[in-house]
Design an enzyme around this catalytic site. Structure first.
Site, short mmCIF file in Angstrom:
data_model
loop_
_atom_site.label_atom_id
_atom_site.label_comp_id
_atom_site.label_asym_id
_atom_site.label_seq_id
_atom_site.Cartn_x
_atom_site.Cartn_y
_atom_site.Cartn_z
N LYS A 1 -9.73 3.05 -1.88
CA LYS A 1 -9.90 2.37 -0.67
C LYS A 1 -11.02 2.51 -0.24
CE LYS A 1 -7.69 1.50 3.76
NZ LYS A 1 -6.42 1.82 4.54
N GLU B 1 0.80 -1.43 -0.04
CA GLU B 1 -0.05 0.03 -0.08
C GLU B 1 1.00 1.25 0.05
OE1 GLU B 1 -3.47 1.85 2.85
OE2 GLU B 1 -2.00 0.41 3.72
N CYS C 1 -5.50 -2.67 2.54
CA CYS C 1 -5.32 -2.73 3.87
C CYS C 1 -6.46 -3.00 4.70
CB CYS C 1 -4.61 -1.51 4.42
SG CYS C 1 -3.71 -1.75 5.91
#
Length: 260
Positions: free
Chosen positions: A116, A45, A150
């Site tokens: 995200k 990431e 994540c």
């Protein structure tokens, strides 16, 4: 025709927080050491900057780029030169809003982006970044590939593999060492419950808040077995994903038919 095995390389990069030039140089260097049979390279990431929080949005904006900035331009050049796909995430500036943006760049220049979805509120990510609403789905060399970033891995509904829509789930992270056990178990669980391969790539090193990262990186198969093998000379982990074995298991044990 059944797709061929997918050979993936995973790089648990030691990110230099806020030093984009140094991190991009690291990518350029490590790409020259990849195994010649590599199909897909997966980076952590925000590989070019690190997961930077605790700053004002305008302070962070100087590290953000559009989809045509130095980060993605370099990734595209390497993907083309090496004949591979490259996946990761970077800090994106789009319409004045900042995003933690996942990318999947193919050797022919085809590019796919998704932002995200679950922003890590405990670190104030939601105060800086805007939230994405679509999970990435890509078809590459006959494989259906989904990608998350994540904190997304903690949410099984977001990761749900409805009717085997993906064969491989990629997760990229800056996941602290203190919570490494959760990261490792969640990756394995997502693989087992979704009857798919899961490749999770974490960074290593220490960030600008002195938080340590262990570089926990894995490639779990549909039974939860870790297939990753580390090249000690480079720190790159490799795994060969067998499409035929995946399909055979899904036919033999079709739990996916009974999913909610």
């Amino acid at each position: 025709m059944t797709p061929t095995d997918l050979k993936i390389a995973m790089f648990p990069q030691e990110i230099k927080w806020g030093d984009k030039a140094a991190n991009i140089d690291t990518l350029i260097d490590i790409s020259s050491h990849l195994h010649s049979e590599t199909d897909l390279l997966i980076l952590p990431e925000t590989f070019s900057t690190g997961f930077i929080t605790g700053r004002d949005k305008e302070q962070l904006r100087v590290l953000a780029e559009r989809n045509t900035g130095k980060t993605i331009d370099t990734v595209k050049a390497i993907a083309k030169a090496r004949g591979i796909a490259i996946a990761g995430s970077f800090i994106a500036d789009s319409g004045g809003l900042l995003y933690n943006r996942a990318f999947f760049i193919e050797p022919n220049g085809e590019e796919t982006f998704a932002d995200k979805h679950h922003l890590f509120s405990m670190a104030g990510e939601h105060k800086i970044f805007s939230r994405g609403n679509e999970r990435m789905n890509v078809r590459f060399r006959g494989w259906n590939i989904a990608m998350i970033v994540c904190y997304d891995i903690r949410f099984p509904i977001w990761c749900r593999n409805r009717m085997n829509e993906y064969d491989l789930l990629i997760g990229v992270a800056n996941w602290p060492k203190v919570r490494a056990n959760a990261w490792n178990l969640l990756l394995q669980a997502r693989a087992i419950e979704n009857e798919a391969y899961v490749a999770g790539v974490n960074c290593s090193g220490t960030d600008d808040h002195d938080i340590a990262y262990d570089g926990d990186t894995h490639a779990f198969d549909f039974k939860g077995k870790d297939l990753a093998i580390r090249d000690e000379a480079t720190g790159i982990l490799y795994a060969r994903l067998d499409y035929g074995k995946l399909q055979a298991f899904r036919e033999k044990f079709p739990a996916w038919r009974d999913a909610d």
